[in-house]
Design a protein around this motif. Structure first.
Motif, mmCIF file in Angstrom:
data_model
loop_
_atom_site.group_PDB
_atom_site.id
_atom_site.type_symbol
_atom_site.label_atom_id
_atom_site.label_comp_id
_atom_site.label_asym_id
_atom_site.label_seq_id
_atom_site.Cartn_x
_atom_site.Cartn_y
_atom_site.Cartn_z
ATOM 1 N N GLY A 246 0.858 -1.179 0.000
ATOM 2 C CA GLY A 246 0.000 0.000 0.000
ATOM 3 C C GLY A 246 0.891 1.224 0.000
ATOM 4 N N VAL A 247 0.417 2.284 -0.657
ATOM 5 C CA VAL A 247 1.251 3.461 -0.853
ATOM 6 C C VAL A 247 0.598 4.697 -0.246
ATOM 7 C CG1 VAL A 247 2.398 4.899 -2.581
ATOM 8 C CG2 VAL A 247 2.121 2.440 -2.980
ATOM 9 N N LEU A 248 1.407 5.406 0.520
ATOM 10 C CA LEU A 248 0.984 6.680 1.096
ATOM 11 C C LEU A 248 1.742 7.780 0.364
ATOM 12 C CD1 LEU A 248 0.947 7.445 4.883
ATOM 13 C CD2 LEU A 248 2.481 8.747 3.442
ATOM 14 N N THR A 249 1.070 8.852 0.013
ATOM 15 C CA THR A 249 1.767 9.978 -0.600
ATOM 16 C C THR A 249 2.020 11.018 0.486
ATOM 17 O OG1 THR A 249 0.626 9.556 -2.667
ATOM 18 C CG2 THR A 249 1.734 11.666 -2.465
ATOM 19 N N SER A 250 3.295 11.220 0.764
ATOM 20 C CA SER A 250 3.658 12.215 1.776
ATOM 21 C C SER A 250 4.225 13.428 1.052
ATOM 22 C CB SER A 250 4.707 11.645 2.731
ATOM 23 O OG SER A 250 5.979 11.695 2.130
ATOM 24 N N CYS A 251 4.586 14.471 1.797
ATOM 25 C CA CYS A 251 5.162 15.649 1.133
ATOM 26 C C CYS A 251 6.534 15.313 0.558
ATOM 27 C CB CYS A 251 5.227 16.832 2.092
ATOM 28 S SG CYS A 251 6.129 16.468 3.579
ATOM 29 N N ASN A 252 7.044 14.128 0.902
ATOM 30 C CA ASN A 252 8.345 13.701 0.390
ATOM 31 C C ASN A 252 8.217 12.622 -0.684
ATOM 32 O OD1 ASN A 252 11.152 13.875 0.456
ATOM 33 N ND2 ASN A 252 11.293 12.104 1.808
ATOM 34 N N GLY A 253 7.010 12.364 -1.161
ATOM 35 C CA GLY A 253 6.836 11.341 -2.204
ATOM 36 C C GLY A 253 6.105 10.117 -1.691
ATOM 37 N N PHE A 254 6.220 9.039 -2.454
ATOM 38 C CA PHE A 254 5.512 7.801 -2.114
ATOM 39 C C PHE A 254 6.227 7.045 -0.995
ATOM 40 C CE2 PHE A 254 3.843 7.198 -6.755
ATOM 41 C CZ PHE A 254 2.757 8.018 -6.493
ATOM 42 N N GLN A 255 5.436 6.431 -0.122
ATOM 43 C CA GLN A 255 5.983 5.523 0.885
ATOM 44 C C GLN A 255 5.250 4.181 0.772
ATOM 45 O OE1 GLN A 255 5.965 7.009 4.878
ATOM 46 N NE2 GLN A 255 6.465 5.019 5.754
ATOM 47 N N TYR A 256 6.002 3.090 0.570
ATOM 48 C CA TYR A 256 5.433 1.762 0.324
ATOM 49 C C TYR A 256 5.522 0.891 1.561
ATOM 50 C CZ TYR A 256 5.171 2.347 -4.776
ATOM 51 O OH TYR A 256 4.850 2.757 -6.039
ATOM 52 N N SER A 257 4.370 0.393 2.040
ATOM 53 C CA SER A 257 4.321 -0.509 3.187
ATOM 54 C C SER A 257 3.690 -1.833 2.772
ATOM 55 C CB SER A 257 3.494 0.105 4.315
ATOM 56 O OG SER A 257 3.995 1.370 4.668
ATOM 57 N N MET A 258 3.743 -2.790 3.682
ATOM 58 C CA MET A 258 3.203 -4.135 3.430
ATOM 59 C C MET A 258 1.962 -4.335 4.287
ATOM 60 S SD MET A 258 5.341 -7.647 4.240
ATOM 61 C CE MET A 258 6.868 -7.039 3.564
ATOM 62 N N GLY A 259 0.899 -4.894 3.672
ATOM 63 C CA GLY A 259 -0.325 -5.149 4.426
ATOM 64 C C GLY A 259 -0.816 -6.571 4.206
ATOM 65 N N GLY A 260 -1.892 -6.923 4.910
ATOM 66 C CA GLY A 260 -2.404 -8.294 4.800
ATOM 67 C C GLY A 260 -3.925 -8.343 4.743
ATOM 68 N N ALA A 261 -4.444 -9.279 3.923
ATOM 69 C CA ALA A 261 -5.893 -9.476 3.819
ATOM 70 C C ALA A 261 -6.166 -10.955 3.585
ATOM 71 C CB ALA A 261 -6.456 -8.653 2.663
ATOM 72 N N ILE A 262 -7.411 -11.359 3.787
ATOM 73 C CA ILE A 262 -7.813 -12.738 3.514
ATOM 74 C C ILE A 262 -8.984 -12.703 2.542
ATOM 75 C CG2 ILE A 262 -8.707 -14.875 4.540
ATOM 76 C CD1 ILE A 262 -7.103 -14.031 7.084
ATOM 77 N N LEU A 263 -8.822 -13.452 1.430
ATOM 78 C CA LEU A 263 -9.833 -13.461 0.370
ATOM 79 C C LEU A 263 -10.585 -14.789 0.393
ATOM 80 C CD1 LEU A 263 -7.556 -12.128 -2.552
ATOM 81 C CD2 LEU A 263 -8.750 -10.805 -0.775
ATOM 82 N N ASP A 264 -11.826 -14.748 -0.031
ATOM 83 C CA ASP A 264 -12.639 -15.962 -0.092
ATOM 84 C C ASP A 264 -12.004 -17.006 -1.028
ATOM 85 O OD1 ASP A 264 -15.555 -17.047 0.476
ATOM 86 O OD2 ASP A 264 -15.109 -17.453 -1.646
ATOM 87 N N ILE A 265 -12.037 -18.253 -0.611
ATOM 88 C CA ILE A 265 -11.357 -19.314 -1.370
ATOM 89 C C ILE A 265 -11.938 -19.507 -2.777
ATOM 90 C CG2 ILE A 265 -11.299 -21.875 -1.466
ATOM 91 C CD1 ILE A 265 -8.871 -20.770 -0.093
ATOM 92 N N ASN A 266 -13.252 -19.532 -2.906
ATOM 93 C CA ASN A 266 -13.851 -19.799 -4.218
ATOM 94 C C ASN A 266 -14.213 -18.543 -4.992
ATOM 95 O OD1 ASN A 266 -13.743 -22.636 -3.835
ATOM 96 N ND2 ASN A 266 -15.496 -22.435 -2.446
ATOM 97 N N GLN A 267 -14.320 -17.449 -4.278
ATOM 98 C CA GLN A 267 -14.643 -16.163 -4.913
ATOM 99 C C GLN A 267 -13.637 -15.136 -4.398
ATOM 100 O OE1 GLN A 267 -18.833 -16.124 -3.525
ATOM 101 N NE2 GLN A 267 -19.364 -16.172 -5.700
ATOM 102 N N PRO A 268 -12.382 -15.228 -4.879
ATOM 103 C CA PRO A 268 -11.311 -14.433 -4.276
ATOM 104 C C PRO A 268 -11.457 -12.931 -4.435
ATOM 105 C CG PRO A 268 -10.424 -16.233 -5.604
ATOM 106 C CD PRO A 268 -11.889 -16.132 -5.920
#
Ligand code: BMA
Length: 330
Positions: free
Chosen positions: A235-257
């Motif tokens: 996920g990317v945040l735009t700060s006054c110094n540009g883009f900052q990239y972090s890592m996130g987590g989610a869980i998607l449905d097995i048959n309907q991802p």
């Protein structure tokens, strides 16, 4: 490590690169103490080696690496490792075998993902074809690589395959974008009967403020678990110094991802160490691959640091899934 219940649906990988969580460490994802594992100049031709993908291969490991060369061409290279930590990367970039000169024409290639499906390793990457789109190919041995049709029209990035067919179809996440440093970006799901024709596009998720306010993109191949597909993304945040990239987590449905079941509000990892905060593009952690050992739930995440080096982090499947569920907001 003494897990009673197996959460990951998949194979054992007893030789997964691994380091226990440091005593007193409070968070869910912890870094390898000897990061970065791949320096920017591991091979003579490289300016930087980052945003790269690895898989188990013949009892050892293999991968496809983003190497921006000293002319600053963006290319992908093949590599091998006995332990998943010390890598040998070819100095020459991958030259895909392809019958169609239109597809074969090389502009640039970056941010590869590698995914074993059925009988071969598929590679997807951001491929230059009148702007960035999703290139696709496969290999059996990490020596010969075959190129397929681009999956989508330009502009698109972060094409990430699921490791098995879903409802009989190949399935891929991607992030439609623009031709530059895209200031937007949602994750979509698409499927294909043949790895050539992609359709049934479904919206999965959008940026939603804070550390993921500008754009998001799928990271490693999703991991199948008893709770759904475990998706690690950036996920990317735009700060006054540009883009900052972090890592996130989610869980998607097995048959309907395309249905998001849980999505953690806090990030899992954000640029804090020097090798994430300082480099060709400061403040970037960019995950592109994850290894797992299903019986113990150990997960090793490979990510690029500051668009310069390749790093490793670890997490435990049960803790990560509990964290995503108990900190979820949709
Ligand atoms: C994206 C891609 C990634 C890179 C990131 C941060 O658009 O180019 O390869 O890691 O920007 O610069």
């Amino acid at each position: 490590m003494n897990k009673i219940k197996q959460i990951i649906t998949g194979a054992a990988l007893p030789n997964i690169p691994w380091e226990e969580k440091p005593e007193g460490y409070r968070h869910i994802v912890w870094r390898y103490t000897k990061n970065p594992i791949i320096p920017r100049d591991l091979i003579p031709s490289s300016n930087s080696i980052f945003n790269s993908a690895v898989v188990p291969f013949n009892g050892e490991f293999a991968g496809v690496f983003r190497c921006d060369d000293r002319r600053r061409y963006m290319q992908i290279h093949s590599g091998r490792s006995k332990d998943g930590i010390r890598w040998e990367i070819d100095n020459e970039s991958i030259k895909f075998i392809c019958d169609d000169p239109e597809i074969k024409k090389f502009e640039y290639a970056y941010d590869p993902r590698v995914c074993w499906i059925e009988d071969r390793y598929y590679i997807t990457w951001c491929n230059g074809y009148h702007g960035p789109t999703i290139g696709a190919g496969y290999t059996y041995d990490f020596k010969k690589f075959y190129q397929l049709e681009n999956a989508f029209l330009p502009f698109n990035r972060n094409g990430v395959l699921f490791p098995r067919r879903i409802n009989g179809k190949y399935a891929m996440l991607s992030r439609p974008s623009d031709n530059g440093h895209t200031p937007f970006g949602d994750i979509f799901y698409s499927e294909s009967p043949d790895m050539c024709h992609w359709g049934k596009h479904r919206h999965v998720m959008s940026p939603r403020g804070r550390w993921e306010s500008t754009k998001i993109g799928a990271g490693p191949t999703p991991i199948e678990t008893t709770e759904g597909w475990l998706l690690i993304y950036h996920g990317v945040l735009t700060s006054c110094n540009g883009f900052q990239y972090s890592m996130g987590g989610a869980i998607l449905d097995i048959n309907q991802p395309w249905k998001v079941l849980h999505r953690a509000e806090p990030f899992l990892l954000t640029p804090e160490e020097l090798y994430e905060c300082v480099g060709d593009t400061p403040n970037v952690v960019f995950p592109c691959a994850a290894l797992y050992d299903a019986p113990t739930g150990r997960i090793a995440i490979y990510y690029g640091g500051a668009d310069t080096v390749t790093c490793l982090a670890f997490t435990q499947a049960d803790e990560l899934i509990n964290f995503i569920k108990s900190n979820s907001s949709l």
